[in-house]
Design a protein around this motif. Sequence first.
Motif, PDB file in Angstrom:
ATOM      1  N   VAL A  92      44.941  38.792  40.296  1.00 19.17           N
ATOM      2  CA  VAL A  92      46.397  38.712  40.166  1.00 19.17           C
ATOM      3  C   VAL A  92      46.843  39.498  38.940  1.00 19.17           C
ATOM      4  N   GLU A  93      47.811  40.376  39.136  1.00 19.79           N
ATOM      5  CA  GLU A  93      48.442  41.079  38.020  1.00 19.79           C
ATOM      6  C   GLU A  93      49.401  40.098  37.345  1.00 19.79           C
ATOM      7  N   LYS A  94      49.141  39.800  36.084  1.00 22.19           N
ATOM      8  CA  LYS A  94      49.928  38.762  35.413  1.00 22.19           C
ATOM      9  C   LYS A  94      51.413  39.115  35.332  1.00 22.19           C
ATOM     10  N   LEU A 120      46.029  40.832  30.900  1.00 23.95           N
ATOM     11  CA  LEU A 120      46.790  41.526  31.939  1.00 23.95           C
ATOM     12  C   LEU A 120      46.452  41.059  33.347  1.00 23.95           C
ATOM     13  N   VAL A 121      45.302  40.417  33.499  1.00 24.50           N
ATOM     14  CA  VAL A 121      44.801  40.021  34.810  1.00 24.50           C
ATOM     15  C   VAL A 121      44.442  38.534  34.785  1.00 24.50           C
ATOM     16  N   PHE A 159      43.502  49.296  34.137  1.00 23.96           N
ATOM     17  CA  PHE A 159      42.893  48.218  33.368  1.00 23.96           C
ATOM     18  C   PHE A 159      42.314  47.112  34.249  1.00 23.96           C
ATOM     19  N   VAL A 160      42.721  47.036  35.515  1.00 28.25           N
ATOM     20  CA  VAL A 160      42.464  45.845  36.329  1.00 28.25           C
ATOM     21  C   VAL A 160      40.973  45.560  36.474  1.00 28.25           C
ATOM     22  N   ASN A 161      40.206  46.521  36.947  1.00 24.55           N
ATOM     23  CA  ASN A 161      38.787  46.267  37.184  1.00 24.55           C
ATOM     24  C   ASN A 161      38.047  46.027  35.882  1.00 24.55           C
ATOM     25  N   THR A 162      38.416  46.777  34.834  1.00 24.19           N
ATOM     26  CA  THR A 162      37.741  46.616  33.548  1.00 24.19           C
ATOM     27  C   THR A 162      37.914  45.199  33.019  1.00 24.19           C
ATOM     28  N   GLU A 163      39.163  44.699  33.010  1.00 23.06           N
ATOM     29  CA  GLU A 163      39.388  43.362  32.472  1.00 23.06           C
ATOM     30  C   GLU A 163      38.797  42.287  33.387  1.00 23.06           C
TER      31      GLU A 163
END
Length: 200
Positions: free
Chosen positions: A72-74, A12-13, A110-114
């Motif tokens: 970057v958000e994919k 996702l990132v 989800f951003v920071n986790t991934e």
Amino acid sequence: MTLEPLALTGNLVRLEPLSLAEHFRDLCEVGLDTDLWQWSPTKIATSEDMRQYLETALDEQRRGFSLPFATVEKHSGKAIGSTRFANISSENRRVEIGWTWIGKNWQRTFVNTEAKLLMLRQAFEIWNYQRVELKTDLLNTRSRAAIARLGAIEEGIFRKHLITQSGRTRDTVYFSILDDEWPQVKANLENKLKERNNNQ
């Protein structure tokens, strides 16, 4: 070992090598919110502030001090924040992950986790480092809780560690994750991502 700019890609990132030309506009769109910088030593309120912040990061990269990324958000292809490897010590197999910020709409997602999973995997599994450091302002309770949720161990407080741009003297809390702790931390992060994917 010389560390060259690299991209780290998840589901996702994507963490892309920071570029003023490619990421400046997007980062201004999400990053000129003074609340984001409440606990940062540097204050970002204008596009010129953001430009200077990015130029400083890129100068540190040129001098071998850090590897900055745009987060970057994919799905959208938009840069929604930034993070970096810093205080790189290859001879001691140690690196810091920090200077992390994410636009408000993507916080607690989800951003920071991934992103952390990608960076920790790079540090422990590709570079074969034995220690990753993270730090934050003593007063930043949200950041402290987020770092602890990663599985990092709080090690101590550096008193009067920094003088911020506002003139406030900051105490800094240090955390770390060690190579022998990484398998459990990795499993926890992967489980969190699976849970979030299942709930969407």
